[in-house]
Design an enzyme around this catalytic site. Structure first.
Site, PDB file in Angstrom:
ATOM      1  N   GLU A 287       7.093 -10.376   0.328  1.00 16.38           N
ATOM      2  CA  GLU A 287       5.956 -11.289   0.292  1.00 16.38           C
ATOM      3  C   GLU A 287       6.318 -12.591  -0.434  1.00 16.38           C
ATOM      4  O   GLU A 287       5.685 -13.619  -0.222  1.00 16.38           O
ATOM      5  CB  GLU A 287       4.786 -10.587  -0.409  1.00 16.38           C
ATOM      6  CG  GLU A 287       3.424 -11.016   0.090  1.00 16.38           C
ATOM      7  CD  GLU A 287       2.328 -10.064  -0.349  1.00 16.38           C
ATOM      8  OE1 GLU A 287       2.034  -9.104   0.389  1.00 16.38           O
ATOM      9  OE2 GLU A 287       1.752 -10.272  -1.424  1.00 16.38           O
ATOM     10  N   HIS A 308      21.219  11.360   6.289  1.00 11.52           N
ATOM     11  CA  HIS A 308      21.177  12.259   7.450  1.00 11.52           C
ATOM     12  C   HIS A 308      20.257  11.733   8.540  1.00 11.52           C
ATOM     13  O   HIS A 308      19.941  12.443   9.491  1.00 11.52           O
ATOM     14  CB  HIS A 308      20.761  13.655   6.981  1.00 11.52           C
ATOM     15  CG  HIS A 308      21.761  14.238   6.023  1.00 11.52           C
ATOM     16  ND1 HIS A 308      22.748  15.113   6.407  1.00 11.52           N
ATOM     17  CD2 HIS A 308      21.972  13.998   4.700  1.00 11.52           C
ATOM     18  CE1 HIS A 308      23.507  15.406   5.361  1.00 11.52           C
ATOM     19  NE2 HIS A 308      23.049  14.739   4.305  1.00 11.52           N
ATOM     20  N   LYS A 422      -5.846 -10.704   9.146  1.00  8.44           N
ATOM     21  CA  LYS A 422      -7.243 -10.499   8.741  1.00  8.44           C
ATOM     22  C   LYS A 422      -8.176 -11.264   9.674  1.00  8.44           C
ATOM     23  O   LYS A 422      -9.248 -10.772  10.032  1.00  8.44           O
ATOM     24  CB  LYS A 422      -7.464 -10.968   7.303  1.00  8.44           C
ATOM     25  CG  LYS A 422      -6.706 -10.155   6.278  1.00  8.44           C
ATOM     26  CD  LYS A 422      -7.007 -10.648   4.875  1.00  8.44           C
ATOM     27  CE  LYS A 422      -6.103  -9.992   3.862  1.00  8.44           C
ATOM     28  NZ  LYS A 422      -6.194 -10.601   2.534  1.00  8.44           N
TER      29      LYS A 422
END
Ligand code: PA5
Length: 445
Positions: A287, A308, A422
């Site tokens: 961010e 793995h 948003k």
């Protein structure tokens, strides 16, 4: 005094031309000077730099009072928040708690998190849990308007109110938010919840040493004074304008590698307890730096588990990666591999060895293999997992992030890109004031 944080760059330097590294070190020192001068981009949000030395005793006492109060009769604390209002506390609590604390009888309340997603199943299942315990809630939002925690808080507040009544609800809800703005501040004042203020000049992802992190961490039984003391040590160490300042070193190395096409940084741990430190770090760097179409992509792996699953790619896939290992010198517990008379599994060659010794050899072997495969490897070495060292580690990363963002030339302290989703979500949910458009423009799909 022994350094708490040491950067081991040996296995990274070979990927950086010798004549270029000094230039990156110089840039990092200049970036540190800019950061500390308060003249750089986003300098309204530098309050975190002085938090360790500036934490008032009064704040610690207020936090302890709530811990003592809830210790009496609260079994479960639901901490509501998202992003910077959640990850710091989650990271520290996971790193320093017993791995199976939820199944063991604990001295204080158990901590669970909500408001970090909008999953109906998660919230309904949390409601199942809350019904079986005596509960309290901490709701954290700097803006006081973030949708995810607001939805969770509406549900949990109604649960508490319905179960305990208005007066007792005041004792069971604590709000942590802005001093005067936002819906949460207004609710806290109107309903007379106890509350704490998030300083104006501290952004969410830099707020772990404010009440945002400190209250939930203290409730989990972790010594917040030790956490702050470790951070304070790093406040001093990382202020030094020199190339062996660990924050300067880390910022210089990662930018040097980025300039060589290493566009993805994998934060590696060999301890499952550090998983959420990686999540916190991902937010901090992602961010802060992912702007103007630039920035190292921060990713994380838990080893040896992910060797793995992701090991093949790291060893042999596209060479755009480097690894930063959080290397913990000593385990806190002691356990050795037992002898087995039959040795059917062929493991007797390890009998008597500490599990941590095997883990260390896996760490070293992985480094050697990945460097052979063309993946630069930096190591951030800390002595052990405790509150002091973790406070130092978190502060170190914050300081390195500020320096690194300035080297990159972005404003590390804003996050305008977070708003984009948003707007579409609000429009799609028909939120008043966000238009009636049912879906994004075709061009933007
Ligand atoms: O670092 C940040 O600023 C963000 O991650 C915020 O912490 C996050 O979006 C939550 O915001 P708020 O605390 O306003 O609810």
């Amino acid at each position: 005094m022994k350094d708490i944080i040491t950067i081991n760059e040996c296995s990274a330097l070979r990927f950086i031309p010798e004549n270029q590294y000094a230039g990156w070190q110089k840039k990092a020192i200049e970036a540190l000077k800019l950061l500390e001068s308060g003249q750089g981009k986003g300098s309204d949000f530098l309050g975190w730099i002085g938090l360790p030395s500036g934490t008032p005793q009064e704040l610690i006492d207020q936090i302890k009072n709530i811990c003592n109060d809830w210790q009496k009769d609260v079994e479960l604390v639901v901490v509501i928040g998202i992003g910077g209002s959640y990850l710091g506390a989650k990271a520290v609590i996971e790193a320093l708690s017993h791995s199976f604390s939820f199944w063991l009888s604990a001295a204080g309340p158990q901590i669970v998190f909500a408001g970090q997603n909008i999953s109906e199943d998660y919230l309904a299942e949390l409601d199942d849990l809350m019904k079986t315990r005596s509960i309290a809630c901490i709701v954290i939002s700097k803006s006081g308007t973030t949708t995810e925690p607001a939805i969770a808080f509406r549900l949990i507040k109604q649960h508490i109110l319905g179960r305990y009544g208005k007066e007792e609800t005041k004792r069971r809800i604590v709000a942590i938010t802005d001093k005067s703005r936002g819906a949460l501040r207004h609710m806290a004042d109107r309903q007379e919840y106890r509350s704490f203020v998030i300083p104006d000049n501290v952004g969410g992802r830099f707020s772990v040493l404010t009440p945002v992190g400190l209250l939930p961490i203290a409730l989990a039984g972790i010594d917040i004074e030790d956490l702050i003391a470790g951070a304070l040590n790093m406040e001093h160490v990382t202020a030094e304008k020199k190339a062996d300042n660990p924050a300067v070193k880390y910022a210089a190395l990662r930018n040097a590698l980025y300039s060589k096409g290493k566009k993805i940084e994998l934060l590696v741990n060999f301890h499952p307890k550090l998983h959420y430190v990686t999540e916190w770090w991902k937010q901090l760097f992602g961010e802060s730096e992912g702007k103007e179409h630039k920035g190292i992509f921060p990713a994380g792996v838990d080893f040896t588990t992910d060797l793995h699953s992701m090991g093949q790619y790291i060893q042999d896939g596209e060479r755009h990666l480097f690894e930063t290992v959080i290397s913990v010198a000593s385990a806190n517990r002691s356990l050795t591999i037992p002898e087995d008379l039959e040795d059917a599994d062929g493991l007797n060659y390890l009998a008597g060895k500490h599990i941590d010794e095997c883990n260390k050899m896996a760490e070293l072997g992985t480094c050697l293999a990945h460097v052979d495969g063309g993946v630069p490897n930096l190591r951030i070495e800390i002595p052990s997992l405790n509150a002091y060292n973790l406070g130092a580690l978190l502060y170190f990363f914050q300081k390195a992030c500020g320096i690194s963002g300035y080297i990159l030339g972005v404003n590390p302290f804003d996050q305008e890109g977070v708003e984009a989703y948003k707007k579409y979500m609000f429009a799609l949910l028909n939120r008043p004031g966000f238009g009636t458009r049912g879906e994004p423009d075709a061009n933007h799909r």
